[in-house]
Structure formats: structure tokens, C-alpha cells
Design a protein around this motif. Sequence first.
Motif, mmCIF file in Angstrom:
data_model
loop_
_atom_site.group_PDB
_atom_site.id
_atom_site.type_symbol
_atom_site.label_atom_id
_atom_site.label_comp_id
_atom_site.label_asym_id
_atom_site.label_seq_id
_atom_site.Cartn_x
_atom_site.Cartn_y
_atom_site.Cartn_z
ATOM 1 N N PHE A 65 0.710 -1.214 -0.057
ATOM 2 C CA PHE A 65 -0.004 -0.071 -0.025
ATOM 3 C C PHE A 65 0.958 1.254 -0.149
ATOM 4 O O PHE A 65 2.015 1.367 0.660
ATOM 5 N N ASP A 66 0.426 2.279 -0.655
ATOM 6 C CA ASP A 66 1.239 3.646 -0.809
ATOM 7 C C ASP A 66 0.586 4.560 0.155
ATOM 8 O O ASP A 66 -0.437 4.974 -0.005
ATOM 9 N N LEU A 67 1.252 4.766 1.145
ATOM 10 C CA LEU A 67 0.763 6.009 2.120
ATOM 11 C C LEU A 67 1.595 7.352 1.918
ATOM 12 O O LEU A 67 1.128 8.060 2.637
ATOM 13 N N THR A 68 2.248 7.416 1.001
ATOM 14 C CA THR A 68 3.111 8.641 0.825
ATOM 15 C C THR A 68 2.581 9.955 0.477
ATOM 16 O O THR A 68 3.059 11.018 0.823
ATOM 17 N N GLY A 69 1.217 9.996 0.090
ATOM 18 C CA GLY A 69 0.593 10.896 -0.319
ATOM 19 C C GLY A 69 -0.439 11.448 0.693
ATOM 20 O O GLY A 69 -1.201 12.273 0.595
ATOM 21 N N HIS A 70 -0.237 10.954 1.897
ATOM 22 C CA HIS A 70 -1.231 11.440 3.105
ATOM 23 C C HIS A 70 -0.664 12.392 3.716
ATOM 24 O O HIS A 70 0.450 12.657 3.924
ATOM 25 N N HIS A 71 -1.741 13.412 3.890
ATOM 26 C CA HIS A 71 -1.346 14.604 4.825
ATOM 27 C C HIS A 71 -2.618 14.776 5.885
ATOM 28 O O HIS A 71 -3.697 14.804 5.739
ATOM 29 N N PRO A 72 -2.031 14.639 7.136
ATOM 30 C CA PRO A 72 -2.908 14.600 8.325
ATOM 31 C C PRO A 72 -3.811 15.790 8.303
ATOM 32 O O PRO A 72 -3.496 16.964 7.970
ATOM 33 N N ALA A 73 -5.045 15.477 8.783
ATOM 34 C CA ALA A 73 -6.109 16.447 8.841
ATOM 35 C C ALA A 73 -6.697 16.317 10.221
ATOM 36 O O ALA A 73 -6.885 15.252 10.897
ATOM 37 N N ARG A 74 -7.318 17.346 10.797
ATOM 38 C CA ARG A 74 -8.034 17.312 12.010
ATOM 39 C C ARG A 74 -9.474 16.939 11.764
ATOM 40 O O ARG A 74 -10.149 17.745 11.033
ATOM 41 N N VAL A 75 -10.116 16.050 12.599
ATOM 42 C CA VAL A 75 -11.564 15.769 12.348
ATOM 43 C C VAL A 75 -12.550 17.010 12.695
ATOM 44 O O VAL A 75 -11.919 17.804 13.606
ATOM 45 N N ASP A 76 -13.522 17.338 11.800
ATOM 46 C CA ASP A 76 -14.483 18.302 12.240
ATOM 47 C C ASP A 76 -15.924 17.624 12.242
ATOM 48 O O ASP A 76 -16.120 16.498 11.643
ATOM 49 N N ARG A 77 -16.882 18.472 12.684
ATOM 50 C CA ARG A 77 -18.274 18.029 12.415
ATOM 51 C C ARG A 77 -18.459 17.703 11.024
ATOM 52 O O ARG A 77 -19.535 16.908 10.666
ATOM 53 N N GLU A 78 -18.194 18.672 10.061
ATOM 54 C CA GLU A 78 -18.507 18.533 8.585
ATOM 55 C C GLU A 78 -18.068 17.108 8.355
ATOM 56 O O GLU A 78 -18.956 16.501 7.193
ATOM 57 N N MET A 79 -16.829 16.851 8.444
ATOM 58 C CA MET A 79 -16.448 15.369 8.103
ATOM 59 C C MET A 79 -17.287 14.277 8.576
ATOM 60 O O MET A 79 -17.528 13.484 7.766
ATOM 61 N N ILE A 80 -17.750 14.451 9.689
ATOM 62 C CA ILE A 80 -18.534 13.344 10.381
ATOM 63 C C ILE A 80 -19.888 13.349 9.660
ATOM 64 O O ILE A 80 -20.407 12.406 9.472
ATOM 65 N N ASP A 81 -20.689 14.601 9.205
ATOM 66 C CA ASP A 81 -21.642 14.668 8.855
ATOM 67 C C ASP A 81 -21.816 14.004 7.404
ATOM 68 O O ASP A 81 -22.714 13.384 7.011
ATOM 69 N N ARG A 82 -20.847 14.062 7.000
ATOM 70 C CA ARG A 82 -20.691 13.892 5.380
ATOM 71 C C ARG A 82 -20.327 12.216 5.379
ATOM 72 O O ARG A 82 -20.968 11.594 4.328
#
Length: 145
Positions: A65-82
Motif C-alpha cells: 500500500f502507498d501512504l506517501t500522499g497522505h497529509h494529516p487532517a483534524r476531524v471536524d463535524r462537517e467530515m462526520i456529517d458527510r
Amino acid sequence: MTDPAPRRRILTVCLGNYCRSPFAAVVLADRGGEALEARSAGLLDLWVGGTAHPQMIAAAADLGFDLTGHHPARVDREMIDRADLVLAMDRSVLAQLRPVAGPANQAKLRLYLEDGDVPDPMGRSQRAFAESAAIIVAGAAAHLP
């Protein structure tokens, strides 16, 4: 021509979106194909703007698996709603995620592993990262359409 079936949207969440949740999202996206959209986020913003943990990138590569393109993000309500389903990598993350999710989203919150936590390899050996990655791969099937 008919419209394609809607994609199932899964959000994986760990503490920092640096090790476990980004790898889980990559595995789910790979295994789920066109039927699934997988994203990841973390409770903390310590690594936002960076990349995945180098040891998890290596463990992912060892499993194909290739994980090199990942950029960390902080969870928010909009992500959860979606999302249709929100998978916490451990019980502590699940508990901290509940207030962020709000009352309307509680039913979509689950543990990634039905019977326990995905061990956090942070600060441990490469073997710990490899073991965590193997657990994530093995647990993915339970969430695939």
C-alpha cells in the motif's frame, strides 16, 4: 444510462491522523474500489501540514500500500456529517469523538475492530508498526460493501 450507485463514505479516526487512521483509509479505499470512499482524520492537529509517520509509510509499503500522499487532517463535524460510517481506531478515540460528532451522528460511530482496539504504534519499534498495519488490513473486510 443509469446513475452509478452512491459510494459508501467511511471516515477513519485516530489520535493524530499520523499512523493508524490514514493507513486504514488507504486499505479500505483499495479494497472497496469504486463502491467506497474512505477518508481519515485525527482528534489532534499536531501533524497537520505534514505527512504520515515514516514508519507507517514503510509498514504500508511492505504490505503493498502507498501512504506517501497522505497529509494529516483534524476531524471536524462537517467530515462526520458527510460520512456514512465513522470508525475510531480505539476506545479512547471513540470516547473523545462522541462530543465532536454531536447527537445526530452517534449511530454512525463504531470501533474499527468490533472486539477491541488497534494498537497505537507511536513511539515504538518498526515491528509495532508492522503489527498494527497487519491488524488494520485484517479488520478491513468487516467494513467493505
